[in-house]
Design an enzyme around this catalytic site. Structure first.
Site, PDB file in Angstrom:
ATOM      1  N   HIS A 182      17.876 -33.389  26.299  1.00  0.00           N
ATOM      2  CA  HIS A 182      18.038 -34.847  26.295  1.00  0.00           C
ATOM      3  C   HIS A 182      19.239 -35.247  25.448  1.00  0.00           C
ATOM      4  O   HIS A 182      19.602 -34.542  24.503  1.00  0.00           O
ATOM      5  CB  HIS A 182      16.801 -35.525  25.688  1.00  0.00           C
ATOM      6  CG  HIS A 182      15.572 -35.478  26.548  1.00  0.00           C
ATOM      7  ND1 HIS A 182      14.347 -35.078  26.081  1.00  0.00           N
ATOM      8  CD2 HIS A 182      15.386 -35.811  27.845  1.00  0.00           C
ATOM      9  CE1 HIS A 182      13.451 -35.163  27.050  1.00  0.00           C
ATOM     10  NE2 HIS A 182      14.067 -35.607  28.140  1.00  0.00           N
ATOM     11  N   CYS A 199      10.709 -37.733  19.731  1.00  0.00           N
ATOM     12  CA  CYS A 199       9.930 -37.682  20.981  1.00  0.00           C
ATOM     13  C   CYS A 199       8.440 -37.946  20.803  1.00  0.00           C
ATOM     14  O   CYS A 199       7.755 -38.284  21.756  1.00  0.00           O
ATOM     15  CB  CYS A 199      10.146 -36.345  21.666  1.00  0.00           C
ATOM     16  SG  CYS A 199       9.830 -34.965  20.606  1.00  0.00           S
TER      17      CYS A 199
HETATM   18  C1  CIR Z   1       9.760 -31.385  27.897  1.00  0.00           C
HETATM   19  O1  CIR Z   1      10.461 -30.427  28.248  1.00  0.00           O
HETATM   20  O2  CIR Z   1       9.689 -32.421  28.557  1.00  0.00           O
HETATM   21  C2  CIR Z   1       8.946 -31.267  26.634  1.00  0.00           C
HETATM   22  N1  CIR Z   1       8.498 -29.925  26.465  1.00  0.00           N
HETATM   23  C3  CIR Z   1       9.750 -31.687  25.435  1.00  0.00           C
HETATM   24  C4  CIR Z   1      10.114 -33.141  25.478  1.00  0.00           C
HETATM   25  C5  CIR Z   1      10.843 -33.589  24.259  1.00  0.00           C
HETATM   26  N2  CIR Z   1      11.138 -34.972  24.388  1.00  0.00           N
HETATM   27  C6  CIR Z   1      12.108 -35.601  23.712  1.00  0.00           C
HETATM   28  O3  CIR Z   1      12.838 -34.971  22.973  1.00  0.00           O
HETATM   29  N3  CIR Z   1      12.251 -36.901  23.917  1.00  0.00           N
END
Ligand code: CIR
Length: 263
Positions: free
Chosen positions: A166, A253
């Site tokens: 991201h 997140c």
């Molecule tokens: C994913 O790959 O979607 C999750 N394992 C990690 C998401 C992390 N989200 C973020 O940094 N906003």
């Protein structure tokens, strides 16, 4: 516009299935109990920073649903339900919708077609930066720009570095004019007009810090970044993220944050 003054945060408790969370490279699964403990410490740090947490129940059908930042965006003027680019995460927007309708008078929805994940969105005082990535496509980014205009926000589509999950995996806002970023993202020139503090090489994961009121939460595994921010007089709260890092996650997140008139 202050963009780090918050009194409310939305979170979701980790499900046992979080051990099967998405990750770019394989390897051992994270340990559920350790993730739960990291999550509890994170909730406690939010409280210390002056934020009242709303913790939603775990969702076993959605291993990555602990990462509530990705299916929605929140602003004082309204919320936006997104469409995650990861197919296994698409349903998370419907799951988070009811609590957003309870807390916001205006809730907009990204239309079918495009995809956007909140991890690609950086809110700065005068614009919202939308990182085009493997999870956030052009159609989604353009549709989001129209919704942001409805909320009275300016926006700009930028590019998330290749092979980075991201946009905000590589940056965070430290104050109105200062960004913490990786060298690779800073070099792309997207932060023109900001003072950019670059994380030391090898500490790229520290770029996803989280400013809340007068506190900056920083991943505790990155002492050189902590020193750097300390020298710049930021009030640092080191947070343990060893297990959630296994599934490509950082600090921003795990919550959605806003200033609520009700609190
Ligand atoms: C994913 O790959 O979607 C999750 N394992 C990690 C998401 C992390 N989200 C973020 O940094 N906003």
């Amino acid at each position: 516009m202050a963009v780090y003054n918050f009194n409310t945060a939305l979170l979701r408790a980790p499900a046992k299935s979080v051990a099967r969370g998405l990750r770019a490279v394989g390897g051992e699964d994270p340990n559920f109990d350790s993730i739960a403990s990291e999550h509890q410490s994170y909730v406690a740090a939010l409280r210390t920073a002056g934020v009242e947490p709303i913790v939603l129940p775990a969702l076993e059908d959605f291993p990555d649903s602990i990462f509530v930042e990705d299916p929605a965006l929140v602003f004082p003027e309204g919320a936006i339900l997104l469409r995650p680019g990861a197919p296994s995460r698409r349903g998370e927007a419907d799951e988070i919708a009811p609590v957003l309708y309870e807390n916001f008078d205006t809730v907009l929805s990204l239309p079918e077609g495009g995809t956007v994940e909140g991890g690609d969105i950086l809110t700065t005082p005068d614009k919202v930066m939308i990182g085009h990535s493997a999870r956030t496509n052009q159609a989604g980014a353009k549709a989001l720009q129209r919704l942001l205009t409805e909320l009275g926000r300016k926006s700009e589509i930028v590019t998330t570095p290749e092979d980075v999950l991201h946009f905000k995996s590589d940056c965070s806002l430290l104050d109105e004019e200062t960004i913490l970023a990786t060298e690779r993202l800073a070099q792309s020139g997207v932060f023109h007009g900001f003072d950019v503090i670059k994380v030391p090489s090898g500490e790229e994961a520290a770029a996803n810090a989280l400013r809340i009121n007068d506190i900056v939460m920083v991943n505790n595994r990155h002492p050189r970044t902590i020193d750097l921010l300390d020298q710049r007089q930021y009030k640092i709260e080191p947070i343990k993220t060893d297990q959630i890092a296994i599934i490509d996650a950082g600090l921003s997140c795990m919550s959605l944050r806003w200033q609520s008139a009700a609190n």
